[in-house]
Design a protein around this motif. Structure first.
Motif, PDB file in Angstrom:
ATOM      1  N   MET A   1       1.287  -1.320   0.073  1.00 37.26           N
ATOM      2  CA  MET A   1       0.131  -0.210  -0.333  1.00 37.26           C
ATOM      3  C   MET A   1       0.954   0.972   0.209  1.00 37.26           C
ATOM      4  O   MET A   1       2.094   1.263   0.582  1.00 37.26           O
ATOM      5  N   ILE A   2       0.648   2.179  -0.681  1.00 38.11           N
ATOM      6  CA  ILE A   2       1.171   3.845  -0.455  1.00 38.11           C
ATOM      7  C   ILE A   2       0.748   4.547   0.229  1.00 38.11           C
ATOM      8  O   ILE A   2       1.825   5.521   0.767  1.00 38.11           O
ATOM      9  N   ALA A   3       0.081   4.481   0.104  1.00 37.56           N
ATOM     10  CA  ALA A   3      -0.818   6.019   1.071  1.00 37.56           C
ATOM     11  C   ALA A   3      -1.954   5.260   1.852  1.00 37.56           C
ATOM     12  O   ALA A   3      -2.519   3.550   1.737  1.00 37.56           O
ATOM     13  N   SER A   4      -1.763   4.941   2.949  1.00 38.52           N
ATOM     14  CA  SER A   4      -2.631   5.457   4.309  1.00 38.52           C
ATOM     15  C   SER A   4      -3.423   6.102   4.476  1.00 38.52           C
ATOM     16  O   SER A   4      -3.489   7.597   4.234  1.00 38.52           O
ATOM     17  N   PRO A   5      -4.365   6.317   5.804  1.00 37.95           N
ATOM     18  CA  PRO A   5      -5.137   7.218   5.843  1.00 37.95           C
ATOM     19  C   PRO A   5      -4.824   8.620   6.810  1.00 37.95           C
ATOM     20  O   PRO A   5      -4.289   7.269   7.484  1.00 37.95           O
ATOM     21  N   TRP A   6      -4.861   9.158   6.990  1.00 31.23           N
ATOM     22  CA  TRP A   6      -4.372  10.049   7.357  1.00 31.23           C
ATOM     23  C   TRP A   6      -4.852  10.697   8.803  1.00 31.23           C
ATOM     24  O   TRP A   6      -4.566  11.346   9.362  1.00 31.23           O
ATOM     25  N   GLY A   7      -6.469  10.364   8.942  1.00 30.73           N
ATOM     26  CA  GLY A   7      -6.735   9.913  10.448  1.00 30.73           C
ATOM     27  C   GLY A   7      -7.493  11.782  10.508  1.00 30.73           C
ATOM     28  O   GLY A   7      -7.966  11.649  11.271  1.00 30.73           O
ATOM     29  N   PHE A   8      -7.877  12.415   9.228  1.00 27.65           N
ATOM     30  CA  PHE A   8      -8.583  13.922   9.878  1.00 27.65           C
ATOM     31  C   PHE A   8      -8.925  14.013   8.087  1.00 27.65           C
ATOM     32  O   PHE A   8      -8.422  13.406   6.593  1.00 27.65           O
ATOM     33  N   GLU A   9     -10.353  14.681   7.705  1.00 29.28           N
ATOM     34  CA  GLU A   9     -10.776  14.960   6.551  1.00 29.28           C
ATOM     35  C   GLU A   9     -10.224  16.478   6.308  1.00 29.28           C
ATOM     36  O   GLU A   9      -9.679  16.918   6.740  1.00 29.28           O
ATOM     37  N   LEU A  10     -10.004  16.400   5.062  1.00 26.74           N
ATOM     38  CA  LEU A  10      -9.064  18.074   4.694  1.00 26.74           C
ATOM     39  C   LEU A  10      -9.454  18.865   4.873  1.00 26.74           C
ATOM     40  O   LEU A  10      -9.669  19.728   4.494  1.00 26.74           O
ATOM     41  N   SER A  11     -11.339  18.755   4.601  1.00 22.61           N
ATOM     42  CA  SER A  11     -11.855  19.497   4.994  1.00 22.61           C
ATOM     43  C   SER A  11     -11.753  20.388   6.031  1.00 22.61           C
ATOM     44  O   SER A  11     -12.173  21.904   6.444  1.00 22.61           O
ATOM     45  N   GLU A  12     -11.376  19.358   7.183  1.00 22.33           N
ATOM     46  CA  GLU A  12     -11.330  19.728   8.153  1.00 22.33           C
ATOM     47  C   GLU A  12      -9.406  21.184   8.706  1.00 22.33           C
ATOM     48  O   GLU A  12      -9.804  21.533   9.836  1.00 22.33           O
ATOM     49  N   VAL A  13      -9.021  20.928   7.581  1.00 20.84           N
ATOM     50  CA  VAL A  13      -7.594  22.033   7.547  1.00 20.84           C
ATOM     51  C   VAL A  13      -8.273  23.499   7.096  1.00 20.84           C
ATOM     52  O   VAL A  13      -8.347  23.715   6.491  1.00 20.84           O
ATOM     53  N   ARG A  14      -8.002  24.207   8.547  1.00 23.07           N
ATOM     54  CA  ARG A  14      -8.125  25.408   8.518  1.00 23.07           C
ATOM     55  C   ARG A  14      -6.788  26.398   8.578  1.00 23.07           C
ATOM     56  O   ARG A  14      -7.320  27.712   7.664  1.00 23.07           O
ATOM     57  N   ALA A  15      -5.883  25.872   8.205  1.00 24.15           N
ATOM     58  CA  ALA A  15      -4.425  26.369   7.614  1.00 24.15           C
ATOM     59  C   ALA A  15      -4.414  26.861   6.573  1.00 24.15           C
ATOM     60  O   ALA A  15      -4.799  25.586   5.235  1.00 24.15           O
ATOM     61  N   PRO A  16      -3.972  27.467   5.617  1.00 27.59           N
ATOM     62  CA  PRO A  16      -3.790  28.044   4.214  1.00 27.59           C
ATOM     63  C   PRO A  16      -2.410  27.002   3.761  1.00 27.59           C
ATOM     64  O   PRO A  16      -1.745  27.154   4.060  1.00 27.59           O
ATOM     65  N   VAL A  17      -3.310  26.203   2.806  1.00 29.72           N
ATOM     66  CA  VAL A  17      -2.192  25.550   2.161  1.00 29.72           C
ATOM     67  C   VAL A  17      -1.721  26.020   0.558  1.00 29.72           C
ATOM     68  O   VAL A  17      -3.062  26.152  -0.041  1.00 29.72           O
ATOM     69  N   LEU A  18      -0.809  26.087   0.667  1.00 26.02           N
ATOM     70  CA  LEU A  18       0.142  26.452  -1.001  1.00 26.02           C
ATOM     71  C   LEU A  18       0.179  24.848  -1.852  1.00 26.02           C
ATOM     72  O   LEU A  18       0.909  24.144  -1.214  1.00 26.02           O
ATOM     73  N   LEU A  19      -0.509  24.419  -2.745  1.00 26.56           N
ATOM     74  CA  LEU A  19       0.292  23.143  -3.881  1.00 26.56           C
ATOM     75  C   LEU A  19       0.326  23.794  -4.698  1.00 26.56           C
ATOM     76  O   LEU A  19      -0.086  24.842  -5.302  1.00 26.56           O
ATOM     77  N   TRP A  20       1.701  22.625  -5.397  1.00 25.22           N
ATOM     78  CA  TRP A  20       2.536  22.616  -5.665  1.00 25.22           C
ATOM     79  C   TRP A  20       2.164  21.724  -7.415  1.00 25.22           C
ATOM     80  O   TRP A  20       2.379  20.828  -6.164  1.00 25.22           O
ATOM     81  N   HIS A  21       2.063  21.464  -8.406  1.00 23.22           N
ATOM     82  CA  HIS A  21       1.959  20.210  -8.954  1.00 23.22           C
ATOM     83  C   HIS A  21       2.162  20.715 -10.246  1.00 23.22           C
ATOM     84  O   HIS A  21       1.727  21.140 -11.223  1.00 23.22           O
ATOM     85  N   GLY A  22       2.768  19.507 -11.192  1.00 26.72           N
ATOM     86  CA  GLY A  22       3.041  19.751 -12.514  1.00 26.72           C
ATOM     87  C   GLY A  22       2.550  18.956 -13.209  1.00 26.72           C
ATOM     88  O   GLY A  22       1.834  17.187 -12.514  1.00 26.72           O
TER      89      GLY A  22
END
Length: 74
Positions: free
Chosen positions: A1-22
């Motif tokens: 398995m490459i990834a596993s549950p993080w233990g929270f929903e992304l919608s719960e994150v309150r901090a600003p997040v910068l994402l970069w993707h190719g």
């Protein structure tokens, strides 16, 4: 398995997040980056056309400037 549950929903994150993707990332498809950005309440997604997985390495100046500017955000 490459990834596993993080233990929270992304919608719960309150901090600003910068994402970069190719668009040519063969490890994590761009669709995943877009989906993550949509689920985060305060995310900014920067897509690099033609870039692969190491988008930050190839675009260090822009990425570092974005991090610096984010630190100045009220």
């Amino acid at each position: 398995m490459i990834a596993s549950p993080w233990g929270f929903e992304l919608s719960e994150v309150r901090a600003p997040v910068l994402l970069w993707h190719g668009t040519e990332d063969v490890n994590v498809p761009i669709a995943v980056g877009r989906r993550v950005a949509q689920q985060l309440p305060d995310a900014r997604l920067r897509v690099f056309e033609g870039a692969g997985h190491a988008v930050g390495m190839a675009n260090q100046a822009e990425v570092m400037e974005a991090i610096r500017a984010a630190g100045e955000r009220p």
